[in-house]
Scaffold this motif. Sequence first.
Motif, PDB file in Angstrom:
ATOM      1  N   GLY A 233       9.159  -2.123  -9.024  1.00 30.87           N
ATOM      2  CA  GLY A 233       8.854  -3.480  -9.468  1.00 30.87           C
ATOM      3  C   GLY A 233       7.360  -3.759  -9.387  1.00 30.87           C
ATOM      4  N   LEU A 234       6.948  -4.844 -10.050  1.00 31.73           N
ATOM      5  CA  LEU A 234       5.515  -5.145 -10.119  1.00 31.73           C
ATOM      6  C   LEU A 234       5.171  -6.442  -9.387  1.00 31.73           C
ATOM      7  CD1 LEU A 234       5.227  -4.335 -13.924  1.00 31.73           C
ATOM      8  CD2 LEU A 234       4.309  -2.922 -12.064  1.00 31.73           C
ATOM      9  N   LEU A 235       6.148  -7.322  -9.277  1.00 32.33           N
ATOM     10  CA  LEU A 235       5.908  -8.650  -8.718  1.00 32.33           C
ATOM     11  C   LEU A 235       7.197  -9.142  -8.073  1.00 32.33           C
ATOM     12  CD1 LEU A 235       3.378 -10.497  -9.010  1.00 32.33           C
ATOM     13  CD2 LEU A 235       4.462 -11.535 -11.004  1.00 32.33           C
ATOM     14  N   GLY A 236       7.072  -9.893  -6.987  1.00 30.51           N
ATOM     15  CA  GLY A 236       8.283 -10.450  -6.370  1.00 30.51           C
ATOM     16  C   GLY A 236       8.327 -10.123  -4.890  1.00 30.51           C
ATOM     17  N   ASP A 237       9.303 -10.714  -4.188  1.00 31.54           N
ATOM     18  CA  ASP A 237       9.328 -10.611  -2.731  1.00 31.54           C
ATOM     19  C   ASP A 237      10.070  -9.405  -2.197  1.00 31.54           C
ATOM     20  OD1 ASP A 237       7.850 -12.832  -2.386  1.00 31.54           O
ATOM     21  OD2 ASP A 237       9.564 -14.205  -2.232  1.00 31.54           O
ATOM     22  N   TYR A 238      11.088  -8.924  -2.935  1.00 30.11           N
ATOM     23  CA  TYR A 238      11.988  -7.946  -2.309  1.00 30.11           C
ATOM     24  C   TYR A 238      12.118  -6.617  -3.047  1.00 30.11           C
ATOM     25  CZ  TYR A 238      13.107 -11.743   0.783  1.00 30.11           C
ATOM     26  OH  TYR A 238      12.989 -12.735   1.716  1.00 30.11           O
ATOM     27  N   TYR A 239      11.232  -6.360  -4.027  1.00 26.35           N
ATOM     28  CA  TYR A 239      11.368  -5.077  -4.730  1.00 26.35           C
ATOM     29  C   TYR A 239      10.963  -3.910  -3.823  1.00 26.35           C
ATOM     30  CZ  TYR A 239       6.309  -5.092  -5.560  1.00 26.35           C
ATOM     31  OH  TYR A 239       4.949  -5.107  -5.381  1.00 26.35           O
ATOM     32  N   ALA A 240      10.075  -4.184  -2.867  1.00 30.33           N
ATOM     33  CA  ALA A 240       9.665  -3.142  -1.901  1.00 30.33           C
ATOM     34  C   ALA A 240       9.480  -3.814  -0.544  1.00 30.33           C
ATOM     35  CB  ALA A 240       8.395  -2.456  -2.375  1.00 30.33           C
ATOM     36  N   SER A 241       9.169  -3.001   0.466  1.00 27.91           N
ATOM     37  CA  SER A 241       9.231  -3.541   1.829  1.00 27.91           C
ATOM     38  C   SER A 241       8.079  -4.475   2.187  1.00 27.91           C
ATOM     39  CB  SER A 241       9.239  -2.382   2.828  1.00 27.91           C
ATOM     40  OG  SER A 241       7.959  -1.772   2.875  1.00 27.91           O
ATOM     41  N   LYS A 242       6.897  -4.249   1.593  1.00 26.23           N
ATOM     42  CA  LYS A 242       5.666  -4.983   1.966  1.00 26.23           C
ATOM     43  C   LYS A 242       5.334  -4.787   3.447  1.00 26.23           C
ATOM     44  CE  LYS A 242       5.856  -7.253  -2.123  1.00 26.23           C
ATOM     45  NZ  LYS A 242       5.800  -8.502  -2.729  1.00 26.23           N
ATOM     46  N   PHE A 243       5.635  -3.625   3.952  1.00 24.56           N
ATOM     47  CA  PHE A 243       5.263  -3.309   5.342  1.00 24.56           C
ATOM     48  C   PHE A 243       3.822  -2.788   5.434  1.00 24.56           C
ATOM     49  CE2 PHE A 243       9.948  -1.921   6.392  1.00 24.56           C
ATOM     50  CZ  PHE A 243      10.343  -3.254   6.364  1.00 24.56           C
ATOM     51  N   SER A 244       3.238  -2.467   4.265  1.00 21.18           N
ATOM     52  CA  SER A 244       2.009  -1.660   4.280  1.00 21.18           C
ATOM     53  C   SER A 244       0.839  -2.295   5.024  1.00 21.18           C
ATOM     54  CB  SER A 244       1.589  -1.317   2.848  1.00 21.18           C
ATOM     55  OG  SER A 244       1.478  -2.484   2.084  1.00 21.18           O
ATOM     56  N   ALA A 245       0.621  -3.604   4.854  1.00 16.79           N
ATOM     57  CA  ALA A 245      -0.566  -4.216   5.481  1.00 16.79           C
ATOM     58  C   ALA A 245      -0.468  -4.133   7.002  1.00 16.79           C
ATOM     59  CB  ALA A 245      -0.718  -5.662   5.017  1.00 16.79           C
ATOM     60  N   ALA A 246       0.729  -4.393   7.517  1.00 10.37           N
ATOM     61  CA  ALA A 246       0.902  -4.374   8.968  1.00 10.37           C
ATOM     62  C   ALA A 246       0.887  -2.934   9.511  1.00 10.37           C
ATOM     63  CB  ALA A 246       2.210  -5.065   9.342  1.00 10.37           C
ATOM     64  N   LEU A 247       1.424  -2.006   8.733  1.00  9.61           N
ATOM     65  CA  LEU A 247       1.358  -0.599   9.171  1.00  9.61           C
ATOM     66  C   LEU A 247      -0.094  -0.128   9.179  1.00  9.61           C
ATOM     67  CD1 LEU A 247       4.417   0.966   7.278  1.00  9.61           C
ATOM     68  CD2 LEU A 247       4.191   0.647   9.751  1.00  9.61           C
ATOM     69  N   ALA A 248      -0.846  -0.532   8.145  1.00  9.06           N
ATOM     70  CA  ALA A 248      -2.253  -0.108   8.073  1.00  9.06           C
ATOM     71  C   ALA A 248      -3.053  -0.692   9.237  1.00  9.06           C
ATOM     72  CB  ALA A 248      -2.860  -0.544   6.743  1.00  9.06           C
ATOM     73  N   ALA A 249      -2.749  -1.937   9.599  1.00 15.07           N
ATOM     74  CA  ALA A 249      -3.498  -2.590  10.683  1.00 15.07           C
ATOM     75  C   ALA A 249      -3.024  -2.117  12.055  1.00 15.07           C
ATOM     76  CB  ALA A 249      -3.332  -4.108  10.569  1.00 15.07           C
ATOM     77  N   GLY A 250      -1.851  -1.501  12.097  1.00 14.18           N
ATOM     78  CA  GLY A 250      -1.293  -1.093  13.396  1.00 14.18           C
ATOM     79  C   GLY A 250      -0.609  -2.250  14.105  1.00 14.18           C
ATOM     80  N   SER A 251      -0.416  -3.368  13.417  1.00  9.92           N
ATOM     81  CA  SER A 251       0.276  -4.491  14.059  1.00  9.92           C
ATOM     82  C   SER A 251       1.796  -4.322  13.954  1.00  9.92           C
ATOM     83  CB  SER A 251      -0.159  -5.825  13.449  1.00  9.92           C
ATOM     84  OG  SER A 251       0.022  -5.797  12.057  1.00  9.92           O
ATOM     85  N   LEU A 252       2.227  -3.351  13.137  1.00 13.49           N
ATOM     86  CA  LEU A 252       3.638  -2.969  13.081  1.00 13.49           C
ATOM     87  C   LEU A 252       3.721  -1.486  13.432  1.00 13.49           C
ATOM     88  CD1 LEU A 252       6.624  -3.604  12.306  1.00 13.49           C
ATOM     89  CD2 LEU A 252       6.032  -2.971   9.954  1.00 13.49           C
ATOM     90  N   SER A 253       4.617  -1.155  14.344  1.00 13.93           N
ATOM     91  CA  SER A 253       4.762   0.245  14.754  1.00 13.93           C
ATOM     92  C   SER A 253       5.620   0.992  13.747  1.00 13.93           C
ATOM     93  CB  SER A 253       5.413   0.292  16.142  1.00 13.93           C
ATOM     94  OG  SER A 253       6.146   1.492  16.282  1.00 13.93           O
ATOM     95  N   VAL A 254       5.100   2.106  13.253  1.00 14.87           N
ATOM     96  CA  VAL A 254       5.850   2.880  12.260  1.00 14.87           C
ATOM     97  C   VAL A 254       7.106   3.497  12.898  1.00 14.87           C
ATOM     98  CG1 VAL A 254       4.598   5.084  12.562  1.00 14.87           C
ATOM     99  CG2 VAL A 254       5.590   4.521  10.343  1.00 14.87           C
ATOM    100  N   ARG A 255       7.027   3.776  14.196  1.00 15.98           N
ATOM    101  CA  ARG A 255       8.228   4.362  14.837  1.00 15.98           C
ATOM    102  C   ARG A 255       9.320   3.303  14.991  1.00 15.98           C
ATOM    103  NH1 ARG A 255       4.836   6.912  19.676  1.00 15.98           N
ATOM    104  NH2 ARG A 255       3.407   8.087  18.366  1.00 15.98           N
ATOM    105  N   PHE A 256       8.895   2.089  15.293  1.00 17.46           N
ATOM    106  CA  PHE A 256       9.864   0.995  15.381  1.00 17.46           C
ATOM    107  C   PHE A 256      10.531   0.805  14.022  1.00 17.46           C
ATOM    108  CE2 PHE A 256      10.799  -3.620  15.075  1.00 17.46           C
ATOM    109  CZ  PHE A 256      11.761  -3.688  16.067  1.00 17.46           C
TER     110      PHE A 256
END
Length: 461
Positions: A233-256
């Motif tokens: 998808g190109l636009l919208g809330d749920y086509y993909a996880s949108k985890f990337s910003a937090a994973l990149a910042a390390g504010s979300l643990s990839v193992r979690f």
Amino acid sequence: MTCLVLLDKALRIHDNPLLCQAGKADSSQLLVAVVCLDKAAYFGHQYGVARASLLRLQQQLQLIADSKQALAKLNIGLVTLFGDPLAELTALAQALNVRQILTATPVGYTEQQLVKQLAQRFEVITNDINSLLGSPSLAPELCKLPDSFSQFRKQREPLLLVESALPEFTPLPDQQWLTPAQTAPFCENFSQLAPFSQPESLAGSGEQQALARLDDFIWQKQAIRHYKTSRNGLLGDYYASKFSAALAAGSLSVRFCWQQILQFEQQHLANDSTYWLKFELLWREFFRWQFRKYGKAWFSKSAIKGPPDFSTPALTALQQNTFNHWCAGQTGVPFIDANMRLLNTTGLMSNRGRQNVASYLIHDLKLDWRLGAAYFEQRLLDYDVASNWGNWAYIAGSGNSGERQFNAIKQALNYDANGDFVRTMLPELSAPGRMIHQPGPGVSVPAHWQYWLSKLTASKT
Ligand SMILES: Cc1cc2nc3c(=O)[nH]c(=O)nc-3n(C[C@H](O)[C@H](O)[C@H](O)COP(=O)(O)OP(=O)(O)OC[C@H]3O[C@@H](n4cnc5c(N)ncnc54)[C@H](O)[C@@H]3O)c2cc1C
């Protein structure tokens, strides 16, 4: 003795081995939590392109402010530094009689260099807290690391028993952290650096928002069930996880994150989609290890192939103009421009969009891929050195594959068949149906588009 716990890429309370392990070896240690905003990374330039947009700076400042508050609730102060990280950390270390520094294992070349230089002055302990293969028993030997993703996946996937996430951190009775009041005199005041209102699109990278997003995507909406079919998808809330910003910042643990997917698979459903989210996390992992393997080479024009060429891309006036138009979303190719406008307004773009605008810059406009990578670095709120430069080099054919060329018209027809995305992003265009994808009059049309352009014409009638 004092130990600095450097929380760059580790600003989180959940699954944070740096916080949990600090001072374990020596309970008489004084512990100091610190984060340093690298001035060059946010205010510098590369190839004439600013390293970070105001939005990206604001996002990082917001993340630091949120983390400071979260740590303060545990009566832990966070020293906030700004400038050259080596100089700033050395000065702080001298002021506090520091002997030891605890930090996340670096990925990018600059971070690797920083850790090496710190290690010449202090005892530095690294912990690979943001990798799936972070534990010593899983970590690949770099000299044996395959350069092809499929080989990497085949080799690693069967062994992939990702370490369990740690419980949420609460300071142990024998940990002696410097308190917020005690750290205040050492803190740089960031309020001067950027107007501090939080634009809407910043939601997502802070720890609480990231955990809420993960819960929403996996457990509440269960959008993970159809991830494989919706992820283009190109636009919208749920086509993909949108985890990337937090994973990149390390504010979300990839193992979690990984463990949550496994739990969902055990409790609800394991299908191609749940697998595919793990597959994409493996791509992230692959690039992290590739960056450790090849270091600085990733910033050469030939990246990891051929003799290194670190020369600055030289542009004629015409090419500079072409590049400026690409950046501004004014190439005249609607599908490319719509994606670039999305990036410029929100700091994000879908994976499908990224592949297309990158391919267009490299293979159709014939510009040096590093210019595109530098512009993405400036804009992307999920900017991650390995995922960004690794993917750009990949599409250019200088990284972990041969050239990857996408046909922007074919892709527009596949992924934006009715032109809804283009219409949303470029409201000034009014052509009906698929004709919305017709390039503007000044566009030099590559031969490989002709067949697909004829389909646009056909769809007009
Ligand atoms: C030219 C180009 C530049 C990119 N730059 C970045 C970047 O700076 N930061 C970044 O995080 N991703 C980057 N990506 C990868 C990918 O586009 C984003 O990770 C993804 O679009 C983020 O959205 P999401 O979290 O909804 O991803 P999802 O599709 O939900 O994927 C889940 C996670 O898997 C990882 N992932 C997915 N695709 C890739 C990939 N191709 N490479 C590496 N990791 C991946 C990300 O951590 C992502 O959050 C880039 C891709 C391209 C083609």
